[in-house]
Design an enzyme around this catalytic site. Structure first.
Site, PDB file in Angstrom:
ATOM      1  N   ASP A 255       0.815  -1.212   0.000  1.00  0.00           N
ATOM      2  CA  ASP A 255       0.000   0.000   0.000  1.00  0.00           C
ATOM      3  C   ASP A 255       0.855   1.272   0.000  1.00  0.00           C
ATOM      4  O   ASP A 255       2.046   1.239   0.321  1.00  0.00           O
ATOM      5  CB  ASP A 255      -0.860   0.045   1.272  1.00  0.00           C
ATOM      6  CG  ASP A 255      -1.981  -0.979   1.242  1.00  0.00           C
ATOM      7  OD1 ASP A 255      -1.978  -1.837   0.338  1.00  0.00           O
ATOM      8  OD2 ASP A 255      -2.846  -0.925   2.136  1.00  0.00           O
TER       9      ASP A 255
ATOM     10  N   HIS B  65       3.787  -2.261   3.021  1.00  0.00           N
ATOM     11  CA  HIS B  65       3.811  -0.941   2.371  1.00  0.00           C
ATOM     12  C   HIS B  65       5.099  -0.805   1.584  1.00  0.00           C
ATOM     13  O   HIS B  65       6.177  -1.026   2.146  1.00  0.00           O
ATOM     14  CB  HIS B  65       3.719   0.166   3.425  1.00  0.00           C
ATOM     15  CG  HIS B  65       2.443   0.128   4.216  1.00  0.00           C
ATOM     16  ND1 HIS B  65       2.267  -0.717   5.288  1.00  0.00           N
ATOM     17  CD2 HIS B  65       1.275   0.795   4.060  1.00  0.00           C
ATOM     18  CE1 HIS B  65       1.050  -0.553   5.776  1.00  0.00           C
ATOM     19  NE2 HIS B  65       0.416   0.357   5.047  1.00  0.00           N
TER      20      HIS B  65
HETATM   21 NI    NI Z   1      -2.477   3.014   3.464  1.00  0.00          NI
END
Ligand code: NI
Length: 514
Positions: free
Chosen positions: A328, A469
């Site tokens: 992400d 991430h």
């Molecule tokens: Ni996020």
């Protein structure tokens, strides 16, 4: 003529030292000018069973491995990247073995992953595996599928798969089949599809002839028999091409038919391989048979046509233990390193991107897309969507969709709400499924790398969606080791479309695939 031939044969049986061709002036037989009719079986020769080829991996060839201790089946096989159709025959065979073993074990098959260190990075074929003795392949109850590469030329891969099942200590199935995958024509063939049906008698008679010669008999009288179709089918299903472009068929040890018995051969002690020169079988081959021989003659090393990245390939997640890694908040300058790792480990991931970062990182976004990864929507500015007015929610989603489309030409078909914050209203506005996660690595806490690796690899289960991430250095640093360990546990690394069977659901909220 018949009588003459029978006499010659009888004499030859009495005296194996007779010259191979009797002088035509011999005796007072009326058929002095008789010459053997040209009969194709004469071209057949006994040969060595062809060796398998060393495992070679070329782009597009995917080594697979199943190790399932619940249903008790192990399988090694190769698929080629690309369409489902291209691997149909292979997957069908694996599924047949699975079903057979489900029946024997009474346990329904579910893809299974294992503890760290299970060693399942070692996948695909092992040289010579399909010609080993049963005991070398499996001794305990259960089913093993092993494979060998028997053809690797041009755009065609030939793979032999052998299924060995043991129930209550006894072998209940032992069957090998050779599959040819023509990646240019996008078609699969059983090796028996090399032959026209008219070849059956020819191959059968060649066997009888070769065996007869082995027994020391002369061959002026040529044997013609009635093919044992069942035996022959198995034999032709494993036709391979020899070094001189001859076709080689192998009759397994233990082969017995009444016809062989009448030749005095109760059963074949060792396997018997026969080579049949191309010139004498040309009119017995199918179009595919000719294609295969032409490909062999061209002698171009294997190079699969239509290479597709793993993320674009069909993956059967009901058969393989699939796991979806997701990243992400990118793209970022760390994303390319992560893509490198996926290329190395033949995996695919999903990137939930922020629309606001897309334009400035369009190169890496495009690369991720082209390498088969899924690009999905993580909103424009990372707000809690449940706290925004409907118009704002819509613009967060739609602007991002547009930005992504402008770069990769595809509109995202799933989204991940920032913070996982989502409600019915947001779902309704987004008009896409919300893909959340069941394994949160909390990489933003910047744990030590060893700790971060543990969080990913220890909590991942079959069907899991793992959240990371691609904006955190430790995530980028550890991705190689993470992928190594996950594959060692047996996982197949897929994107969310593959995880859900080829496409994400139309709507709803998902934390994992079940
Ligand atoms: Ni996020």
């Amino acid at each position: 003529m018949k009588r003459f031939a029978a006499l010659v044969l009888a004499l030859s049986l009495l005296d194996p030292l007779l010259p191979p061709f009797l002088p035509l002036s011999w005796g007072n037989v009326e058929a002095v000018s008789w010459e053997p009719e040209p009969w194709p079986g004469l071209d057949a020769e006994r040969t060595e069973e062809p060796a398998s080829l060393a495992p070679q991996m070329v782009p597009g060839l995917v080594a697979q491995r199943i190790h399932n201790t619940n249903t008790n089946i192990d399988a090694r096989f190769l698929t080629v990247s690309g369409s489902k159709e291209l691997n149909d025959s292979t997957l069908k065979l694996i599924w047949e073995a699975v079903s057979l073993q489900e029946e024997a074990s009474g346990v329904n098959y579910m893809p299974q992953a294992h503890a760290r260190g299970a060693g399942l990075n070692d996948r695909g074929c092992q040289e010579g595996e399909t010609t080993r003795s049963q005991k070398e392949i499996r001794t305990a109850d259960g089913t093993s599928v092993v494979c060998d590469i028997v053809f690797a030329r041009g755009a065609i891969l030939g793979q032999r798969l052998r299924v060995l099942q043991i129930v209550d200590g006894s072998v209940t199935k032992d069957h090998a089949v050779t599959l040819y995958t023509d990646t240019e024509e996008n078609k699969n063939y059983l090796a028996s599809e090399i032959w026209q049906e008219s070849a059956y008698s020819y191959v059968w008679d060649s066997l009888l002839e070769v065996l007869k010669r082995d027994e020391g008999a002369l061959s002026l009288s040529l044997t013609t028999g009635t093919p044992d179709v069942e035996v022959l089918q198995n034999v032709l299903e494993n036709t391979v091409i020899g070094e001189d472009n001859e076709l080689i068929v192998t009759f397994a040890a233990g082969t017995k038919t009444p016809e062989l018995a009448s030749l005095g051969i109760e059963e074949i002690d060792d396997s018997v391989s026969i080579s049949l020169p191309e010139s004498s079988v040309a009119n017995l081959l199918t179009d595919f048979g000719h294609t295969l021989l032409d490909t062999a003659a061209n002698d171009v090393p294997l190079g699969l046509a239509n290479f597709t990245w793993p993320g674009n390939a069909y993956v059967d997640c009901k058969l393989l233990p699939c796991l979806a890694m997701t990243y992400d908040d990118g793209p970022s300058q760390l994303t390319p390193g992560i893509l490198d790792a996926y290329a190395e480990y033949e995996g695919s991931a999903t990137f939930f991107v922020l629309g606001s970062l897309v334009e400035s990182h369009s190169d890496v976004l495009l690369r991720a897309h082209e390498e088969g990864h899924v690009i999905a929507n993580h909103s424009w500015s990372h707000e809690d969507l449940t706290s925004l007015k409907p118009e704002r929610v819509a613009s967060e989603i739609n602007q991002t969709n547009t930005a992504v489309f402008d770069v990769i030409g595809v509109v995202p078909n799933s989204f991940r709400p920032p913070y996982g914050a989502v409600n019915e209203k947001v779902l309704e506005i987004a008009k896409m499924p919300a893909i959340l996660w069941d394994v949160d690595t909390n990489d933003w806490q910047k744990p030590a790398e060893g700790e971060l690796i543990n969080r990913v690899v220890d909590d991942a289960k079959v069907g899991s969606i793992v959240l990371q991430h691609d904006i955190h250095q430790n995530t980028a640093n550890t991705v190689w080791e993470v992928l190594e360990i996950l594959r060692g546990r047996g996982f197949t690394l897929v994107n969310v479309e593959q995880l859900f069977g080829g496409e994400v659901p139309q709507s709803g909220l998902y934390r994992r695939a079940d």
